[in-house]
Design a protein around this motif. Structure first.
Motif, PDB file in Angstrom:
ATOM      1  N   ILE A   4       3.552  -3.308   1.787  1.00 13.84           N
ATOM      2  CA  ILE A   4       4.333  -2.062   1.908  1.00 13.84           C
ATOM      3  C   ILE A   4       3.404  -0.854   1.881  1.00 13.84           C
ATOM      4  O   ILE A   4       3.581   0.104   2.653  1.00 13.84           O
ATOM      5  CB  ILE A   4       5.398  -1.966   0.794  1.00 13.84           C
ATOM      6  N   GLN A   5       2.387  -0.889   1.026  1.00 14.03           N
ATOM      7  CA  GLN A   5       1.433   0.218   0.977  1.00 14.03           C
ATOM      8  C   GLN A   5       0.664   0.349   2.292  1.00 14.03           C
ATOM      9  O   GLN A   5       0.463   1.454   2.800  1.00 14.03           O
ATOM     10  CB  GLN A   5       0.459   0.032  -0.195  1.00 14.03           C
ATOM     11  N   LYS A   6       0.244  -0.785   2.848  1.00 11.17           N
ATOM     12  CA  LYS A   6      -0.450  -0.752   4.140  1.00 11.17           C
ATOM     13  C   LYS A   6       0.457  -0.191   5.228  1.00 11.17           C
ATOM     14  O   LYS A   6       0.030   0.612   6.061  1.00 11.17           O
ATOM     15  CB  LYS A   6      -0.910  -2.162   4.528  1.00 11.17           C
ATOM     16  N   ARG A   7       1.718  -0.635   5.209  1.00 13.28           N
ATOM     17  CA  ARG A   7       2.669  -0.149   6.216  1.00 13.28           C
ATOM     18  C   ARG A   7       2.870   1.352   6.073  1.00 13.28           C
ATOM     19  O   ARG A   7       2.874   2.090   7.061  1.00 13.28           O
ATOM     20  CB  ARG A   7       4.009  -0.881   6.084  1.00 13.28           C
ATOM     21  N   ASN A   8       3.044   1.830   4.823  1.00 15.17           N
ATOM     22  CA  ASN A   8       3.270   3.260   4.615  1.00 15.17           C
ATOM     23  C   ASN A   8       2.058   4.101   5.027  1.00 15.17           C
ATOM     24  O   ASN A   8       2.213   5.179   5.610  1.00 15.17           O
ATOM     25  CB  ASN A   8       3.645   3.536   3.156  1.00 15.17           C
ATOM     26  N   ARG A   9       0.864   3.606   4.756  1.00 16.70           N
ATOM     27  CA  ARG A   9      -0.333   4.327   5.174  1.00 16.70           C
ATOM     28  C   ARG A   9      -0.385   4.417   6.705  1.00 16.70           C
ATOM     29  O   ARG A   9      -0.725   5.461   7.268  1.00 16.70           O
ATOM     30  CB  ARG A   9      -1.596   3.657   4.623  1.00 16.70           C
ATOM     31  N   LYS A  10      -0.042   3.325   7.358  1.00 18.75           N
ATOM     32  CA  LYS A  10      -0.037   3.307   8.819  1.00 18.75           C
ATOM     33  C   LYS A  10       1.002   4.284   9.367  1.00 18.75           C
ATOM     34  O   LYS A  10       0.746   5.016  10.329  1.00 18.75           O
ATOM     35  CB  LYS A  10       0.245   1.890   9.317  1.00 18.75           C
ATOM     36  N   VAL A  11       2.188   4.313   8.746  1.00 21.78           N
ATOM     37  CA  VAL A  11       3.255   5.227   9.162  1.00 21.78           C
ATOM     38  C   VAL A  11       2.810   6.678   8.974  1.00 21.78           C
ATOM     39  O   VAL A  11       3.047   7.533   9.839  1.00 21.78           O
ATOM     40  CB  VAL A  11       4.557   4.928   8.382  1.00 21.78           C
ATOM     41  N   ILE A  12       2.159   6.959   7.860  1.00 25.39           N
ATOM     42  CA  ILE A  12       1.682   8.317   7.586  1.00 25.39           C
ATOM     43  C   ILE A  12       0.641   8.737   8.630  1.00 25.39           C
ATOM     44  O   ILE A  12       0.693   9.847   9.171  1.00 25.39           O
ATOM     45  CB  ILE A  12       1.099   8.424   6.164  1.00 25.39           C
ATOM     46  N   PRO A  42       6.088  14.090  -2.178  1.00 25.99           N
ATOM     47  CA  PRO A  42       5.446  13.393  -3.303  1.00 25.99           C
ATOM     48  C   PRO A  42       5.057  11.953  -2.959  1.00 25.99           C
ATOM     49  O   PRO A  42       4.006  11.470  -3.398  1.00 25.99           O
ATOM     50  CB  PRO A  42       6.508  13.434  -4.408  1.00 25.99           C
ATOM     51  N   ASN A  43       5.890  11.282  -2.159  1.00 26.59           N
ATOM     52  CA  ASN A  43       5.561   9.916  -1.760  1.00 26.59           C
ATOM     53  C   ASN A  43       4.307   9.915  -0.885  1.00 26.59           C
ATOM     54  O   ASN A  43       3.416   9.071  -1.050  1.00 26.59           O
ATOM     55  CB  ASN A  43       6.746   9.289  -1.027  1.00 26.59           C
ATOM     56  N   LEU A  44       4.217  10.856   0.048  1.00 23.90           N
ATOM     57  CA  LEU A  44       3.034  10.966   0.894  1.00 23.90           C
ATOM     58  C   LEU A  44       1.786  11.216   0.039  1.00 23.90           C
ATOM     59  O   LEU A  44       0.732  10.622   0.270  1.00 23.90           O
ATOM     60  CB  LEU A  44       3.225  12.094   1.905  1.00 23.90           C
ATOM     61  N   LEU A  45       1.913  12.093  -0.954  1.00 25.27           N
ATOM     62  CA  LEU A  45       0.772  12.435  -1.805  1.00 25.27           C
ATOM     63  C   LEU A  45       0.331  11.260  -2.686  1.00 25.27           C
ATOM     64  O   LEU A  45      -0.789  11.258  -3.201  1.00 25.27           O
ATOM     65  CB  LEU A  45       1.100  13.656  -2.668  1.00 25.27           C
ATOM     66  N   TYR A  46       1.179  10.258  -2.840  1.00 29.44           N
ATOM     67  CA  TYR A  46       0.791   9.042  -3.543  1.00 29.44           C
ATOM     68  C   TYR A  46      -0.298   8.312  -2.754  1.00 29.44           C
ATOM     69  O   TYR A  46      -1.198   7.695  -3.319  1.00 29.44           O
ATOM     70  CB  TYR A  46       2.009   8.132  -3.734  1.00 29.44           C
ATOM     71  N   TYR A  47      -0.217   8.403  -1.423  1.00 31.25           N
ATOM     72  CA  TYR A  47      -1.147   7.697  -0.546  1.00 31.25           C
ATOM     73  C   TYR A  47      -2.370   8.530  -0.166  1.00 31.25           C
ATOM     74  O   TYR A  47      -3.458   7.989   0.020  1.00 31.25           O
ATOM     75  CB  TYR A  47      -0.425   7.236   0.730  1.00 31.25           C
ATOM     76  N   TYR A  48      -2.159   9.823   0.003  1.00 35.23           N
ATOM     77  CA  TYR A  48      -3.250  10.718   0.399  1.00 35.23           C
ATOM     78  C   TYR A  48      -3.176  11.974  -0.456  1.00 35.23           C
ATOM     79  O   TYR A  48      -2.123  12.590  -0.549  1.00 35.23           O
ATOM     80  CB  TYR A  48      -3.131  11.103   1.880  1.00 35.23           C
ATOM     81  N   HIS A  55      -6.396  13.952   7.671  1.00 37.35           N
ATOM     82  CA  HIS A  55      -7.069  14.376   8.900  1.00 37.35           C
ATOM     83  C   HIS A  55      -8.428  13.682   9.040  1.00 37.35           C
ATOM     84  O   HIS A  55      -8.779  13.193  10.121  1.00 37.35           O
ATOM     85  CB  HIS A  55      -7.238  15.896   8.873  1.00 37.35           C
ATOM     86  N   LEU A  56      -9.177  13.617   7.940  1.00 38.23           N
ATOM     87  CA  LEU A  56     -10.498  13.006   7.973  1.00 38.23           C
ATOM     88  C   LEU A  56     -10.407  11.513   8.274  1.00 38.23           C
ATOM     89  O   LEU A  56     -11.212  10.982   9.041  1.00 38.23           O
ATOM     90  CB  LEU A  56     -11.215  13.241   6.646  1.00 38.23           C
ATOM     91  N   GLU A  57      -9.426  10.829   7.703  1.00 41.66           N
ATOM     92  CA  GLU A  57      -9.279   9.401   7.994  1.00 41.66           C
ATOM     93  C   GLU A  57      -8.956   9.178   9.474  1.00 41.66           C
ATOM     94  O   GLU A  57      -9.488   8.262  10.104  1.00 41.66           O
ATOM     95  CB  GLU A  57      -8.209   8.757   7.116  1.00 41.66           C
ATOM     96  N   LEU A  58      -8.091  10.014  10.019  1.00 43.62           N
ATOM     97  CA  LEU A  58      -7.790   9.907  11.451  1.00 43.62           C
ATOM     98  C   LEU A  58      -9.044  10.135  12.301  1.00 43.62           C
ATOM     99  O   LEU A  58      -9.327   9.381  13.225  1.00 43.62           O
ATOM    100  CB  LEU A  58      -6.722  10.936  11.848  1.00 43.62           C
ATOM    101  N   LEU A  59      -9.797  11.166  11.987  1.00 47.24           N
ATOM    102  CA  LEU A  59     -10.991  11.498  12.766  1.00 47.24           C
ATOM    103  C   LEU A  59     -12.056  10.410  12.665  1.00 47.24           C
ATOM    104  O   LEU A  59     -12.679  10.055  13.669  1.00 47.24           O
ATOM    105  CB  LEU A  59     -11.570  12.838  12.317  1.00 47.24           C
TER     106      LEU A  59
END
Length: 197
Positions: A4-12, A42-48, A55-59
């Motif tokens: 679920i964490q991997k999926r949420n990171r991918k979705v973000i 807050p949920n997003l901030l749990y991951y990043y 932005h840096l991870e995407l780049l």
């Protein structure tokens, strides 16, 4: 990390790519990214921890993908085939990854605040290596004498234009045109003529 964490990171990251490529870094907010991802802030901030971290991870992921076709240029291959393959791969990437192209372009237009070190480090090293190969091919008479750096810049400019300026390209060409098929034919002719000794 759980499934679920991997999926949420991918979705973000997917949502952030959409938001950043449309609005640029400065015009994007964590709220917009969270909304596009279907998550609370807050949920997003749990991951990043920040917009910058996303932005840096995407780049960083994009740089690896973006440079793969240049890394694949084979010094033992047929020179014109290798250069034309590189050009075609870059054009395909523009067609298949327009948001990523715009994300990268926006970062560069802002002065590369997050990937500047990578540009003067890994990117420069790779381009220097491939420029030496191109120069060697030209000196051996296998391709016309061209400035190797400006040849690479030309490939970047002429292929990524179709992603970065998609709205303009389609407006000028009008309906019924496939910009990428037409661009592919034009660029093959252009580079074939340029590279023929």
């Amino acid at each position: 990390m759980t499934r679920i964490q991997k999926r949420n990171r991918k979705v973000i990251l997917e949502a952030a790519l959409e938001v950043f490529s449309a609005n640029g870094f400065r015009g994007s907010t964590l709220e917009q990214i969270a909304s596009a991802a279907g998550l609370s802030k807050p949920n997003l901030l749990y991951y990043y921890p920040s917009k910058e971290a996303i932005h840096l991870e995407l780049l960083n992921g994009l740089m690896d993908t973006w440079l793969a076709p240049l890394r694949a240029m084979d010094p033992d291959g047929t020179p014109r085939d290798e250069i034309m393959r590189y050009m075609r791969l870059k054009l395909e990437m523009s067609q298949q990854m327009p948001r990523e192209s715009r994300l990268f372009a926006n970062e560069i237009l802002q002065g590369a605040p997050r990937i500047g070190e990578g540009l003067s480090g890994d990117l420069k090293t790779l381009v220097d290596e491939k420029a030496a190969i191109l120069r060697n091919w030209a000196e051996q008479g296998q391709i016309a004498p061209v400035d190797p750096y400006h040849l690479i810049f030309s490939i970047w400019a002429l292929t990524q234009h179709y992603a970065d300026f998609d709205v303009q390209v389609r407006a000028v060409l009008g309906e019924g045109h496939d910009p990428y098929t037409e661009a592919g034919k034009h660029l093959e002719m252009l580079f074939e003529r340029l590279l023929t000794p």
